[in-house]
Motif scaffolding. Sequence first.
Motif, mmCIF file in Angstrom:
data_model
loop_
_atom_site.group_PDB
_atom_site.id
_atom_site.type_symbol
_atom_site.label_atom_id
_atom_site.label_comp_id
_atom_site.label_asym_id
_atom_site.label_seq_id
_atom_site.Cartn_x
_atom_site.Cartn_y
_atom_site.Cartn_z
ATOM 1 N N LYS A 379 36.952 42.097 14.568
ATOM 2 C CA LYS A 379 35.805 42.100 13.651
ATOM 3 C C LYS A 379 35.184 40.718 13.524
ATOM 4 N N LEU A 380 36.022 39.707 13.322
ATOM 5 C CA LEU A 380 35.498 38.358 13.165
ATOM 6 C C LEU A 380 34.806 37.893 14.442
ATOM 7 N N ILE A 383 31.338 39.393 14.825
ATOM 8 C CA ILE A 383 30.354 38.796 13.922
ATOM 9 C C ILE A 383 29.858 37.465 14.478
ATOM 10 N N ARG A 426 26.853 34.606 5.855
ATOM 11 C CA ARG A 426 27.857 35.556 5.334
ATOM 12 C C ARG A 426 29.238 34.912 5.140
ATOM 13 N N GLN A 427 29.255 33.658 4.682
ATOM 14 C CA GLN A 427 30.527 32.948 4.581
ATOM 15 C C GLN A 427 31.522 33.647 3.662
ATOM 16 N N ARG A 429 31.730 36.766 2.763
ATOM 17 C CA ARG A 429 32.220 38.013 3.357
ATOM 18 C C ARG A 429 33.301 37.714 4.395
ATOM 19 N N LEU A 430 33.102 36.645 5.141
ATOM 20 C CA LEU A 430 34.079 36.294 6.169
ATOM 21 C C LEU A 430 35.370 35.749 5.553
ATOM 22 N N GLU A 431 35.238 34.997 4.473
ATOM 23 C CA GLU A 431 36.439 34.530 3.791
ATOM 24 C C GLU A 431 37.224 35.716 3.235
ATOM 25 N N LEU A 433 37.223 38.668 4.531
ATOM 26 C CA LEU A 433 37.802 39.332 5.705
ATOM 27 C C LEU A 433 39.110 38.634 6.111
#
Length: 438
Positions: A379-380, A383, A426-427, A429-431, A433
């Motif tokens: 996923k990461l 993105i 989208r920082q 959201r990624l953190e 994740l």
Amino acid sequence: MMTSFYSRKDPIRYEGPSSSSELAYRWYNPDQNVMGKSMRDHLRFAVAYWHTLCWPGGDPFGGDTFQRQWHHMADEMAAARMKADIMFETLVMLDVDFFCFHDLDIAPEGKSLKEFNANVTEIAKIFEKKMAATNKKLLWGTANMFSNRRFMAGAATNPDPDVFAYCAAQVKHCLDVTKDLDGANYVMWGGREGYETLLNTNIGHELEQAKRFLSMVVEYKHKIGFKGPILLEPKPQEPTKHQYDYDVATCYAMIASLGLQNDVKLNVEQNHAILAGHTFEHEIALASALGVFGSIDINRGDYQSGWDTDQFAMNIPEMSLAFLEILKAGGFTTGGLNFDAKIRRQSIDPDDLLHAHVGSIDACARGLLIAAKILEDGKLGKIVDDRYGKWNEPKNQAMLKGKETLDSIAARVHAEGLEPQPKSGRQERLENLINSYI
């Protein structure tokens, strides 16, 4: 082999996450397959001779707290042989494959360089026998060119050419010994390669000295057939205010100026990354991006202390991000994870060394497993790939590969009426994740 240093006699083994033992691996399963390679081969752990056996527990405000027997022996070579026994007992006890040393860690200097070399050679012969008996290996060797007062103004960058020459002789012998022991790498660690004041310093001259010294080491490596890379270790602030090997970018500038990218890689340390104002994962990622990622000194710095605390790495989220970059870099080839870490000066029991290594080994193993899960899930990665996806279009590849000029690009922008609009990074959201994997 001397076996009386630790209270435990049996090697520490993997028992799984549910184990209640204080000295068992809950996450480090050496034979577990992670992304096509065993955990043992991914991590390549090494015990550091200096912090494990040489440091007596002192700090700027107090002396020896450990009271180890070999610290107070009149016969320095007998003490050196005792330390060799305990090092290999430690490796066997921890089921760790590698060790690392400075020449001064393993043998006393004596009254001359000739005597120092003879002492180092004698202990190296002991190592050879113990390595053959236990199947343990040398990750890297290095020369201590910072402790003796002769190095107070630096080693390779010292204004005195006699010191430069002495260092050349010392490194030659240590590199010979490292090759004889089948060391996987050789480290150039500039403990005092920097300056304290410009009032007495010629920066240009000292940088030329540093570059010539590194070039000579690479030349000699090829002459004797040493197959491993030379590793530079970025080292900011300590002990001099202005270190010439401050961080990954600074070291790369020197390596690239000499065209030595194929021969010289970097040994990155968490504590040093923090002192340089970076994150650990940043330094690993940058070394990888520049093609000079080599090895890791695994430890932890205190974010509230502006000096090298060299604590054992226990921060699992931080380890996860570091191993994400290590795996993205392709993992280790000749490098590994050297525990350049020391127990706290109040941890005076020998077994505290075992607890420290076991805990940090497990933290690294968990970090590896989390990083592998992040990569395998994809996923990461998707993105990030999507964020840069437009660069794959032919017109944008043309810009990147030098097939466009400033004039032609400007003409296209005007012809197409380009008006780029910002897109969210989208920082948060990624953190979130990343936390979901941890």
